[in-house]
Design a protein around this motif. Sequence first.
Motif, PDB file in Angstrom:
ATOM      1  N   ARG A 111       0.825  -1.202   0.000  1.00 27.44           N
ATOM      2  CA  ARG A 111       0.000   0.000   0.000  1.00 27.44           C
ATOM      3  C   ARG A 111       0.866   1.262   0.000  1.00 27.44           C
ATOM      4  O   ARG A 111       0.570   2.245  -0.692  1.00 27.44           O
ATOM      5  N   THR A 121      -5.741   0.695  -3.030  1.00 27.09           N
ATOM      6  CA  THR A 121      -5.633   0.679  -1.576  1.00 27.09           C
ATOM      7  C   THR A 121      -6.706  -0.210  -0.961  1.00 27.09           C
ATOM      8  O   THR A 121      -6.433  -1.008  -0.060  1.00 27.09           O
ATOM      9  N   LYS A 157      -6.223  -3.803   1.066  1.00 23.49           N
ATOM     10  CA  LYS A 157      -6.736  -3.932   2.427  1.00 23.49           C
ATOM     11  C   LYS A 157      -7.518  -5.224   2.631  1.00 23.49           C
ATOM     12  O   LYS A 157      -7.714  -5.666   3.759  1.00 23.49           O
ATOM     13  N   GLY A 213      -1.554  -6.926   3.094  1.00 23.72           N
ATOM     14  CA  GLY A 213      -1.325  -6.128   1.892  1.00 23.72           C
ATOM     15  C   GLY A 213      -0.233  -6.689   1.025  1.00 23.72           C
ATOM     16  O   GLY A 213       0.245  -6.052   0.113  1.00 23.72           O
TER      17      GLY A 213
END
Length: 454
Positions: free
Chosen positions: A315, A427, A431, A436
């Motif tokens: 991320r 993102t 999640k 990640g």
Amino acid sequence: MNTSSEHTAPPPPRPTHDTRAARRAGVTAFVGTTIEWFDFYIYGTASALVLGALFFPDASPAVGTLAAFATFAVGFIARPLGGIIFGHFGDRFGRKKAVIITLALMGAGTVGVGLLPTYDQIGIWAPVLLVLLRVLQGIAMGGEWGGAVLIATEFATPGKKVLYGAFAQQGSPVGNLLATLAFLGLTAMSDATFEGWGWRIPFLASAALVIVALYIRVRIQETPEMRVAAAAQERTKLPLVEVLRSHPAPLLLGVGAVVAGVAITYVKTTFALAWATTDLGFTRSDFLLVITLALVAQVLVQPFGAVLATRIDARRAVLWMLGPELIVLPLMFVLIRTGSLTWAIIGMVLATAPHAMYYSALAGILAQVFPTHVRYTGISLSYQISTAIFAGTAPMASQFLLERTDSIRPVVGLGFGYVLLSLVCMTALLKRSPTGTEPDEPRPAPARTTADAS
């Protein structure tokens, strides 16, 4: 309590990964996608330079370019259909067979364009056939990308899937570079010679490249993860239905995550080429040189995106890669507008790095979102729906905004929208994984009934 072994379910088979085979698969994916992208990109370059005048001669130069960009977009609109067809085929019968067929189809469509008579020769049938051949290219490309990515990632050992996915992604800038160099080499021709027959050379030359790539692909084995899925009967009759029914959120997030990796490329190259040569006074050879040097930079810089996404939290890596695009994209247009070849090169090179690095990591991340038995369909739909909606329309939308406003600012705003959409969706997609990062093993398929198994 009965504990006899006959009532104990055997452990699921696990794929066996071999480093040498993984490297061979990565090279195979790279070579194949390079040829496929070369075929696909030469159409984009030709649409910016010559197809409008040859196939839509009654229109003004600006409208003719817009019409040529519309046929360019048609290839992208057809790509989800290719993703569905070859995703189904690849999930049911194997990745290897699918990518061999897609490569042959792409070659047929590309050579067909090179042999196509113009409007002056056969009238309205010229643009009609041009669109049909572009559809064939789109279907082939729609099936190619997912298969090539899986050839690379499903041979890779756990922990290296993002890195090996970058092999398939590297074919895009290299194919684009070769396409640009092909047309750059033709700029020494007079305009009459180039428009008469010179533009056909890259399309016809692709036949030899396709034959080489087909030879390489025939020699590759089926991927270890697909072989395990087939042995365990982890296949479904209708992969498309299962993706839509059981994985809608990853599919939609994947569509959004892809946008910045694909659409900005066509704003920077296909649209910018037409804008610079039509409105700003750049010659074809000069601006093709700008694009060529930017593509060289992309080839060199792009793999570091996969390295970054492997070394740090994915991320955070995505933010580091896409954030700078919000600065360098408007800077690129400002520098191009100066009319200076040097500043145009600097602007294009700077604007290339962020989304190129993101594109490198994109394939390996997406390839881990879906289970093996619907993975080809899942990643193909995510990628190809995104390209159909956003990438294929990017030059046309940019040209439309420029024509309506006589300003480059709305085009920059469009690019910002692409970047922000991908930041949000990627993102959210990352999640969905607790860390990640990529899992240690391929995601298992849910238990299948006899009716579902092939």
